[in-house]
Scaffold this motif. Structure first.
Motif, PDB file in Angstrom:
ATOM      1  N   ASN A  12       0.818  -1.211   0.000  1.00  0.00           N
ATOM      2  CA  ASN A  12       0.000   0.000   0.000  1.00  0.00           C
ATOM      3  C   ASN A  12       0.854   1.263   0.000  1.00  0.00           C
ATOM      4  O   ASN A  12       0.439   2.303  -0.527  1.00  0.00           O
ATOM      5  CB  ASN A  12      -0.963  -0.006   1.188  1.00  0.00           C
ATOM      6  N   LEU A  15       1.529   1.784  -3.497  1.00  0.00           N
ATOM      7  CA  LEU A  15       0.325   2.293  -4.156  1.00  0.00           C
ATOM      8  C   LEU A  15       0.153   3.787  -3.883  1.00  0.00           C
ATOM      9  O   LEU A  15      -0.300   4.537  -4.765  1.00  0.00           O
ATOM     10  CB  LEU A  15      -0.905   1.522  -3.667  1.00  0.00           C
ATOM     11  N   VAL A  18       2.126   5.628  -6.303  1.00  0.00           N
ATOM     12  CA  VAL A  18       1.430   5.629  -7.600  1.00  0.00           C
ATOM     13  C   VAL A  18       0.373   6.729  -7.628  1.00  0.00           C
ATOM     14  O   VAL A  18       0.240   7.449  -8.631  1.00  0.00           O
ATOM     15  CB  VAL A  18       0.764   4.258  -7.860  1.00  0.00           C
ATOM     16  N   LYS A  19      -0.352   6.897  -6.540  1.00  0.00           N
ATOM     17  CA  LYS A  19      -1.381   7.943  -6.468  1.00  0.00           C
ATOM     18  C   LYS A  19      -0.766   9.327  -6.660  1.00  0.00           C
ATOM     19  O   LYS A  19      -1.325  10.179  -7.370  1.00  0.00           O
ATOM     20  CB  LYS A  19      -2.111   7.884  -5.122  1.00  0.00           C
ATOM     21  N   SER A  40      -7.298   0.946  -2.069  1.00  0.00           N
ATOM     22  CA  SER A  40      -6.287   0.285  -1.239  1.00  0.00           C
ATOM     23  C   SER A  40      -6.157  -1.184  -1.611  1.00  0.00           C
ATOM     24  O   SER A  40      -7.135  -1.812  -2.051  1.00  0.00           O
ATOM     25  CB  SER A  40      -6.651   0.407   0.242  1.00  0.00           C
ATOM     26  N   ILE A  41      -4.974  -1.725  -1.431  1.00  0.00           N
ATOM     27  CA  ILE A  41      -4.730  -3.145  -1.685  1.00  0.00           C
ATOM     28  C   ILE A  41      -5.225  -3.939  -0.477  1.00  0.00           C
ATOM     29  O   ILE A  41      -4.895  -3.620   0.659  1.00  0.00           O
ATOM     30  CB  ILE A  41      -3.232  -3.409  -1.920  1.00  0.00           C
ATOM     31  N   ILE A  51      -7.479  -4.748  -5.414  1.00  0.00           N
ATOM     32  CA  ILE A  51      -7.558  -3.360  -4.960  1.00  0.00           C
ATOM     33  C   ILE A  51      -9.018  -2.971  -4.761  1.00  0.00           C
ATOM     34  O   ILE A  51      -9.834  -3.048  -5.685  1.00  0.00           O
ATOM     35  CB  ILE A  51      -6.896  -2.410  -5.982  1.00  0.00           C
ATOM     36  N   ILE A  70      -1.776   2.281 -13.881  1.00  0.00           N
ATOM     37  CA  ILE A  70      -1.487   1.980 -12.476  1.00  0.00           C
ATOM     38  C   ILE A  70      -0.568   0.769 -12.359  1.00  0.00           C
ATOM     39  O   ILE A  70       0.392   0.766 -11.586  1.00  0.00           O
ATOM     40  CB  ILE A  70      -2.799   1.750 -11.695  1.00  0.00           C
ATOM     41  N   LYS A  71      -0.849  -0.240 -13.161  1.00  0.00           N
ATOM     42  CA  LYS A  71      -0.023  -1.456 -13.144  1.00  0.00           C
ATOM     43  C   LYS A  71       1.427  -1.138 -13.523  1.00  0.00           C
ATOM     44  O   LYS A  71       2.376  -1.584 -12.853  1.00  0.00           O
ATOM     45  CB  LYS A  71      -0.606  -2.475 -14.122  1.00  0.00           C
ATOM     46  N   PHE A  74       3.121   0.989 -10.705  1.00  0.00           N
ATOM     47  CA  PHE A  74       3.325   0.202  -9.482  1.00  0.00           C
ATOM     48  C   PHE A  74       4.510  -0.756  -9.645  1.00  0.00           C
ATOM     49  O   PHE A  74       5.363  -0.863  -8.758  1.00  0.00           O
ATOM     50  CB  PHE A  74       2.056  -0.577  -9.150  1.00  0.00           C
ATOM     51  N   PHE A  84      -3.405  -6.855 -11.686  1.00  0.00           N
ATOM     52  CA  PHE A  84      -4.321  -6.131 -10.812  1.00  0.00           C
ATOM     53  C   PHE A  84      -5.768  -6.545 -11.065  1.00  0.00           C
ATOM     54  O   PHE A  84      -6.149  -6.838 -12.196  1.00  0.00           O
ATOM     55  CB  PHE A  84      -4.197  -4.613 -11.052  1.00  0.00           C
TER      56      PHE A  84
END
Length: 457
Positions: A12, A15, A18-19, A40-41, A51, A70-71, A74, A84
């Motif tokens: 997370n 992640l 990534v955001k 969230s993961i 997610i 996103i993939k 990440f 994902f």
């Protein structure tokens, strides 16, 4: 092995990076705050990161528009190679997945794959699907029908029905074991068992024999899969002989499964076979209204937009839902105010990246093509010939009658009418209608015939 707490925190954290990257890339801030900032993961299984998203719209939009981005980000950050899957709070197996994070064991019998969102209560029942709906409800009251085969075109609600059966069955029989499985997944399971060898195939059969309700989706994919068919046939026979319930869906009629063994087709036909047909416009409108309520849409669709969507996607409810999500995304991405009016001009703008050549073919209270087909059937003439540039006298007159009725009964403008007849211009349509009006005045028999025809439409 369950996902440990430290690994979950680390994933997370990546992640969150990534955001930040997404926010810096210029993504729409309203959409980011509402649907991305809170993802969230929640689990990791077989190299797939699950997610959690806010709702179904967020899940579908992220899957379509942001999943690859996103993939990539990440995996670059963590130097990993994860896949994902976006899920929602009430999505299939989410409760089971979150339990695994808390180090609880998940029993195979609880892993139903049933999507809790699809229920009988939010399934729109009309003439086109009533027989399939009634047939599936008999599972709960009449044990005689323990094999049901549902056929129908793509996107007409067959999968929804399967999940609804599963959800309802579990309420009535909480101690029974239910399994929903797309045939593609079944095929992969069998191939995997073959590759492992030993008694893996027998163990797989035993697993399926333990289920009380089997829901197989898209059995048309069994065609040309002889080894897979053998395993499926054995599972099917054993389940049927033990009075287990089996419900299957297929995009084709059983007679159209040319590349499936006759014994398989015969076995399918031994049960109750029901068909979902093409829905009428009224049913599609009700479905659209339900989808709008489920999405909590803040905008208002004009009548011509509703008609446009319903006519355009009258044969595929799944595509209708996808198009509605496209409008939802546009409204959020462009900060449309509450109760914003979505009209046909805005629809053209929303679909600017798509082919809008035929947008003028829709947006009517009825589907003009159906009206043309109905008139031509009364004349025993192929509607495609009437719509063509054929100039023979008989075809020309039938075409003029079609134009006249579309104008007089449905108040379509001349250009709209012309678009249904090989793009004829408004002056040609106007002249055709005037000829019919003149003939009505001078020919009593023709007037009587046209009056009767008019009433039948």
């Amino acid at each position: 092995m369950p996902l440990d707490k430290n690994t979950l925190i680390s994933l997370n954290n990546n992640l969150d990076v990534v955001k930040v990257r997404l926010q810096q890339s210029g993504i729409n801030q309203v959409f980011f705050n509402e649907y991305i900032s809170n993802i969230s993961i929640v689990d990791l299984k077989e190299n797939i990161l699950f997610i959690k998203t806010k709702n179904i719209f967020a899940k579908q939009t992220l899957n379509i528009d942001y999943k690859n981005q996103i993939k990539k980000l990440f995996n670059e950050i963590g130097k990993t190679n994860y896949n994902f899957e976006f899920i929602v709070e009430n999505d299939l197996n989410l409760k089971l997945k979150t339990n695994s994070i808390q180090h609880e064991t998940i029993n195979e019998e609880n892993n139903t794959n049933i999507n809790k969102h699809y229920k009988f209560t939010n399934f729109v029942v009309s003439n086109f699907n009533k027989s399939a709906y009634n047939a599936t409800r008999t599972i709960l009251t009449n044990p005689h029908w323990n094999q049901i085969f549902i056929t129908g075109g793509v996107g007409l609600g067959k999968t929804h029905l399967l999940h609804a059966i599963g959800n309802e069955y579990r309420i009535h029989f909480p101690n029974k074991i239910v399994k929903y499985i797309p045939i593609d997944d079944f095929i992969r399971e069998v191939y995997n068992a073959f590759s492992i060898g030993g008694n893996s195939v027998e163990l797989l059969k035993q697993k399926y024999e333990s289920y009380d309700l089997l829901l197989f989706d898209d059995v048309q994919f069994l065609e040309k899969k002889e080894k897979i068919n053998e395993v499926f046939f054995n599972i099917f026979n054993k389940a049927a002989s033990n009075n287990k319930i089996i419900v299957m869906t297929c995009d084709k009629d059983i007679s159209q499964l040319k590349n499936l063994e006759n014994r398989m087709k015969s076995r399918f036909l031994s049960g109750l076979v029901v068909k979902i047909t093409k829905p009428d416009l009224k049913s599609i409108k009700i479905i659209l209204e339900n989808k709008l309520k489920e999405s909590n849409a803040k905008f208002i669709l004009t009548n011509d937009v509703i008609n446009y969507i319903c006519c355009r996607y009258s044969t595929d409810i799944r595509q209708l839902e996808g198009f509605l999500n496209h409008i939802l995304f546009y409204s959020i991405n462009n900060d449309l105010p509450p109760n914003a009016i979505i009209n046909l001009d805005l629809i053209k703008k929303i679909t600017a990246e798509e082919n809008n050549e035929n947008i003028s073919m829709f947006g009517f209270d009825v589907n003009p093509n159906l009206i043309i087909d109905q008139i031509c059937s009364l004349y025993f003439v192929d509607p495609e010939i009437v719509k063509s540039k054929d100039r023979t006298k008989q075809i020309t007159q039938i075409r003029q009658v079609c134009m006249y009725i579309l104008r007089k009964k449905f108040n379509m403008n001349y250009s709209q009418i012309g678009s249904f007849f090989s793009g004829r211009d408004h002056s040609t349509v106007m002249e055709s209608i005037e000829k019919i009006e003149k003939k009505i005045k001078n020919d009593i028999e023709f007037e009587s015939f046209l009056t009767n025809l008019y009433k039948k439409i």
